[in-house]
Scaffold this motif. Structure first.
Motif, PDB file in Angstrom:
ATOM      1  N   LYS A  67      -7.805  -5.893  67.163  1.00 25.89           N
ATOM      2  CA  LYS A  67      -8.506  -6.637  66.116  1.00 25.89           C
ATOM      3  C   LYS A  67      -9.253  -5.691  65.174  1.00 25.89           C
ATOM      4  O   LYS A  67      -9.220  -5.842  63.956  1.00 25.89           O
ATOM      5  CB  LYS A  67      -9.504  -7.616  66.747  1.00 25.89           C
ATOM      6  N   ILE A 109     -25.876 -10.590  57.891  1.00 26.01           N
ATOM      7  CA  ILE A 109     -24.512 -10.569  58.409  1.00 26.01           C
ATOM      8  C   ILE A 109     -23.509 -10.443  57.272  1.00 26.01           C
ATOM      9  O   ILE A 109     -22.310 -10.497  57.467  1.00 26.01           O
ATOM     10  CB  ILE A 109     -24.196 -11.834  59.248  1.00 26.01           C
ATOM     11  N   ASP A 110     -24.022 -10.256  56.071  1.00 29.85           N
ATOM     12  CA  ASP A 110     -23.160 -10.205  54.898  1.00 29.85           C
ATOM     13  C   ASP A 110     -22.834  -8.748  54.582  1.00 29.85           C
ATOM     14  O   ASP A 110     -23.235  -8.229  53.545  1.00 29.85           O
ATOM     15  CB  ASP A 110     -23.902 -10.892  53.743  1.00 29.85           C
ATOM     16  N   TRP A 130     -20.344  -7.303  53.588  1.00 31.68           N
ATOM     17  CA  TRP A 130     -19.588  -7.121  52.357  1.00 31.68           C
ATOM     18  C   TRP A 130     -20.495  -6.684  51.205  1.00 31.68           C
ATOM     19  O   TRP A 130     -20.171  -5.797  50.426  1.00 31.68           O
ATOM     20  CB  TRP A 130     -18.851  -8.422  52.030  1.00 31.68           C
ATOM     21  N   SER A 163     -10.242 -10.348  47.759  1.00 35.55           N
ATOM     22  CA  SER A 163     -10.406 -11.285  48.866  1.00 35.55           C
ATOM     23  C   SER A 163      -9.767 -10.725  50.139  1.00 35.55           C
ATOM     24  O   SER A 163     -10.216 -11.007  51.243  1.00 35.55           O
ATOM     25  CB  SER A 163      -9.861 -12.667  48.512  1.00 35.55           C
ATOM     26  N   VAL A 169     -12.372  -8.617  51.720  1.00 38.76           N
ATOM     27  CA  VAL A 169     -13.344  -9.448  52.433  1.00 38.76           C
ATOM     28  C   VAL A 169     -12.748  -9.939  53.753  1.00 38.76           C
ATOM     29  O   VAL A 169     -13.423  -9.987  54.776  1.00 38.76           O
ATOM     30  CB  VAL A 169     -13.785 -10.645  51.568  1.00 38.76           C
ATOM     31  N   GLU A 170     -11.448 -10.287  53.731  1.00 41.93           N
ATOM     32  CA  GLU A 170     -10.789 -10.716  54.964  1.00 41.93           C
ATOM     33  C   GLU A 170     -10.849  -9.632  56.020  1.00 41.93           C
ATOM     34  O   GLU A 170     -11.057  -9.909  57.197  1.00 41.93           O
ATOM     35  CB  GLU A 170      -9.316 -11.070  54.691  1.00 41.93           C
ATOM     36  N   SER A 228     -14.500  -9.447  57.293  1.00 41.40           N
ATOM     37  CA  SER A 228     -15.060 -10.647  57.904  1.00 41.40           C
ATOM     38  C   SER A 228     -15.225 -10.566  59.427  1.00 41.40           C
ATOM     39  O   SER A 228     -16.297 -10.886  59.954  1.00 41.40           O
ATOM     40  CB  SER A 228     -14.216 -11.853  57.500  1.00 41.40           C
ATOM     41  N   PRO A 229     -14.164 -10.112  60.166  1.00 43.08           N
ATOM     42  CA  PRO A 229     -14.350 -10.014  61.621  1.00 43.08           C
ATOM     43  C   PRO A 229     -15.441  -9.018  61.999  1.00 43.08           C
ATOM     44  O   PRO A 229     -16.152  -9.216  63.000  1.00 43.08           O
ATOM     45  CB  PRO A 229     -12.981  -9.507  62.114  1.00 43.08           C
ATOM     46  N   THR A 248     -18.703 -10.821  61.710  1.00 42.69           N
ATOM     47  CA  THR A 248     -18.906 -11.703  62.864  1.00 42.69           C
ATOM     48  C   THR A 248     -19.343 -10.897  64.082  1.00 42.69           C
ATOM     49  O   THR A 248     -20.316 -11.252  64.768  1.00 42.69           O
ATOM     50  CB  THR A 248     -17.598 -12.449  63.191  1.00 42.69           C
ATOM     51  N   ILE A 285     -30.754 -15.824  58.680  1.00 45.83           N
ATOM     52  CA  ILE A 285     -29.455 -15.176  58.614  1.00 45.83           C
ATOM     53  C   ILE A 285     -29.170 -14.794  57.165  1.00 45.83           C
ATOM     54  O   ILE A 285     -29.206 -15.636  56.267  1.00 45.83           O
ATOM     55  CB  ILE A 285     -28.374 -16.087  59.204  1.00 45.83           C
ATOM     56  N   LEU A 322     -27.292 -14.005  53.934  1.00 44.62           N
ATOM     57  CA  LEU A 322     -25.989 -14.417  53.409  1.00 44.62           C
ATOM     58  C   LEU A 322     -25.785 -13.965  51.964  1.00 44.62           C
ATOM     59  O   LEU A 322     -26.699 -13.482  51.300  1.00 44.62           O
ATOM     60  CB  LEU A 322     -25.870 -15.943  53.440  1.00 44.62           C
ATOM     61  N   ASP A 323     -24.565 -14.170  51.498  1.00 43.35           N
ATOM     62  CA  ASP A 323     -24.161 -13.931  50.115  1.00 43.35           C
ATOM     63  C   ASP A 323     -24.764 -15.033  49.232  1.00 43.35           C
ATOM     64  O   ASP A 323     -24.700 -16.208  49.588  1.00 43.35           O
ATOM     65  CB  ASP A 323     -22.620 -14.017  50.084  1.00 43.35           C
ATOM     66  N   ALA A 377     -23.610 -16.354  46.868  1.00 41.38           N
ATOM     67  CA  ALA A 377     -22.549 -17.284  46.474  1.00 41.38           C
ATOM     68  C   ALA A 377     -22.808 -18.674  47.045  1.00 41.38           C
ATOM     69  O   ALA A 377     -22.423 -19.681  46.449  1.00 41.38           O
ATOM     70  CB  ALA A 377     -21.190 -16.776  46.968  1.00 41.38           C
ATOM     71  N   VAL A 378     -23.480 -18.710  48.184  1.00 41.54           N
ATOM     72  CA  VAL A 378     -23.791 -19.972  48.848  1.00 41.54           C
ATOM     73  C   VAL A 378     -24.654 -20.879  47.958  1.00 41.54           C
ATOM     74  O   VAL A 378     -24.616 -22.093  48.058  1.00 41.54           O
ATOM     75  CB  VAL A 378     -24.509 -19.667  50.192  1.00 41.54           C
TER      76      VAL A 378
END
Lengths: 459, 95
Positions: free
Chosen positions: A38, A124-125, A127, A268, A271-272, A275-276, A279, A296, A298-299, A301-302
């Motif tokens: 992974k 956790i962002d 990116w 994208s 980012v994929e 992403s793991p 996590t 937490i 975050l980006d 974008a939310v």
């Protein structure tokens, strides 16, 4: 310390980011407890994304290099610095030696700050560490030292966490999002600069009376929210002003539309791949602090679905173009371009400062981007060098200039660009003072509690 | 096959993070769906041809009328993921 960091930087530089980044990500994944297959897939996906992004950035360069100069000369505006946009800039920033190391640095610093109780944000962002990588790379360019770039990036990792803690109560109340915060410089950075102006605007009664309806604006300008149309329109206009013939105009329009659609598709993939890792990092970090309460991270974008944010973000398109022209006498040479599509990141965290008033949010956005544009022009040599080093665009000397509207205009980008031009000891002292200052603001004047209080409105 | 839209601010960043998790979930549970990613600003009711929309951000009311919407934020934060997956699974299994 600095010299050790620089040796590491040089080693990475020689190998190339498409090799180093997957190795770092794979190893990081293993440390965070991912299975080898992974972790390796994450690393490889990122490498593949780099290849794809640099190919498409090349397409942008081919089309825009000549066009920008011709546009500037024929129109007499002097706007000859092309905005490559944040999606490409993110990949380019991650591709620098500072960017290769930023994710592990960010995770470790976040852990240390949580341990010391200096922040409540568990970011956790991963990116969005690219913003710190961008600042670090600009500093590395201006000082010639990857070590100093890494230090500047690290300072801004901490800064972003403090900003997230500072704004958290306001964001929670305005967007009704408990338990999260936004250590995202691309929004939180602008918010810091907009805050004093917002405080002033709230004192001027007639300004707040002009209620613009976000939904009407969203519906009218909606087409500009689609990159494929925005790209076509801007490409055609630019080519026409640059004096191309009809075929040239249409070809440029299509190519710019292609750039606006293709670069994000490639990004994208990046980012994929990440992403793991994000996590795994969040699981790893939460395990270290059982029972503790976090925000937490975050980006931003939310936050962008909010009607006021979208409406003012769309209004930023004409505002930014107007500002670029108006500010020419003050030294602006930046031609807003790809980042026109994402004005929402400018407005996302500004909107709560003025209770979501569309006009005021757009005004504040105009102020921070107007100031920012002067600096995106000044940062252009650093960005052009980064684009060149990414190896995807063949830049004829003195012909094409690039910048990034979004990130060049973040106050932290240009502030640290100047700070690190002073002698190292002074730069470090100023950085420390700024960090302490931000921490003081966060502790003493939490947004939404002590300042920028939100009146509870009935729905 | 059911159509799933993953929607975020840019159609790039947070929607891609969700996509990875949703792909994994579908794969592990033997489910299948057509997944596409969109920007919130480009989504208009007449463009929507989805059985379910999972968004990481607030969704305008006219979109909520056009398709069933799930708040995807738990998949970003990692808190309450199973609720989102259960809801998604239920819709995908509907005839």
């Amino acid at each position: 310390m600095e010299s050790i960091l620089s040796v590491i930087g040089e080693f990475i530089n020689n190998l190339g980011s498409t090799i180093v980044m997957p190795i770092i990500i794979t190893v990081l994944g293993l440390i965070l407890g991912m299975k080898f297959s992974k972790a390796l897939r994450s690393g490889l996906t990122i490498a593949v994304a780099f290849v794809g992004i640099f190919l498409t950035v090349g397409l942008l360069g081919e089309n825009m290099g000549v066009l920008g100069t011709a546009f500037a000369e024929r129109t007499g505006t002097g706007l000859d610095i092309i905005d490559i946009g944040w999606p490409a800039a993110a990949a380019i920033a991650f591709g620098t030696p500072v960017g290769n190391l930023i994710i592990p640095i960010g995770i470790v610093l976040n852990l240390v700050l949580l341990l010391l109780g200096l922040t409540k944000t568990l970011d956790i962002d991963v990116w969005n560490y690219w913003h710190q990588a961008f600042i670090g790379s600009v500093v590395a360019y201006i000082t010639g030292s990857v070590g100093l770039g890494l230090i500047a990036a690290a300072v801004n990792v901490i800064m972003a966490l403090f900003l997230a803690d500072w704004s958290q109560p306001l964001i929670e109340k305005y967007f009704k999002l408990p338990g999260v915060s936004f250590p995202h410089l691309q929004s939180a950075g602008y918010m810091l600069l907009a805050a004093p102006f917002a405080a002033l605007f709230r004192k001027i009664p007639f300004l707040a009376k002009m209620n613009l309806d976000p939904d009407t604006i969203r519906k009218r300008l909606g087409i500009l929210g689609e990159p494929i149309f925005l790209g076509l329109i801007i490409g055609v206009l630019l080519a026409a002003f640059a004096g191309q013939d009809v075929q040239g105009i249409l070809t440029t329009g299509i190519n710019i539309a292609a750039v606006m659609v293709l670069i994000p598709r490639m990004v994208s993939l990046l980012v994929e791949g990440l992403s793991p890792i994000a996590t795994a990092a969040s699981q790893f970090m939460s395990k270290k602090f059982p029972g503790r309460e976090f925000f937490i991270g975050l980006d931003s974008a939310v936050l962008i679905g909010s009607p006021s944010v979208i409406a003012s973000g769309l209004l930023m398109i004409p505002v930014e173009i107007g500002l670029a022209l108006l500010l020419v006498p003050l030294g602006n040479r930046t031609l807003p371009f790809i980042d026109l599509a994402d004005g929402v990141f400018v407005t996302a965290m500004i909107a709560p400062l003025v209770a979501g008033d569309v006009l005021l949010t757009t005004l504040l956005g105009g102020i921070v981007m107007g100031i920012g544009m002067i600096f995106t022009t000044i940062l252009s040599p650093a960005v052009t060098a980064m684009v060149e080093a990414a190896g995807s665009v063949d830049i004829p000397a003195g012909y094409a200039n690039y910048t990034v509207l979004s990130d060049g205009a973040i106050p932290h980008s240009y502030i640290f660009y100047y700070i690190f031009q002073s002698p190292v000891a002074i730069a470090l002292i100023i950085s420390a003072v700024l960090l302490v200052g931000q921490y003081f603001l966060t502790k003493k004047y939490p947004m939404g509690e002590k300042i920028f209080k939100i009146e509870e409105k009935a729905e | 096959m059911k159509k799933v839209y993953i929607v975020c601010a840019t159609g790039i960043a947070t929607s891609s993070m969700l996509r990875v998790k949703i792909d994994d979930f579908l794969h592990e549970n033997g489910l299948d769906a057509v997944i596409s990613q969109y920007r919130i600003a480009e989504l208009t009711p007449d463009r929507i041809d989805a059985d379910v929309i999972i968004a990481t951000t607030e969704v305008p009311p006219e979109i909520k009328e056009a398709a069933y919407c799930i708040n995807g934020l738990p998949l970003l934060t990692g808190v309450g993921e199973s609720v989102v997956f259960d809801e998604l699974e239920k819709i995908l299994n509907e005839k």
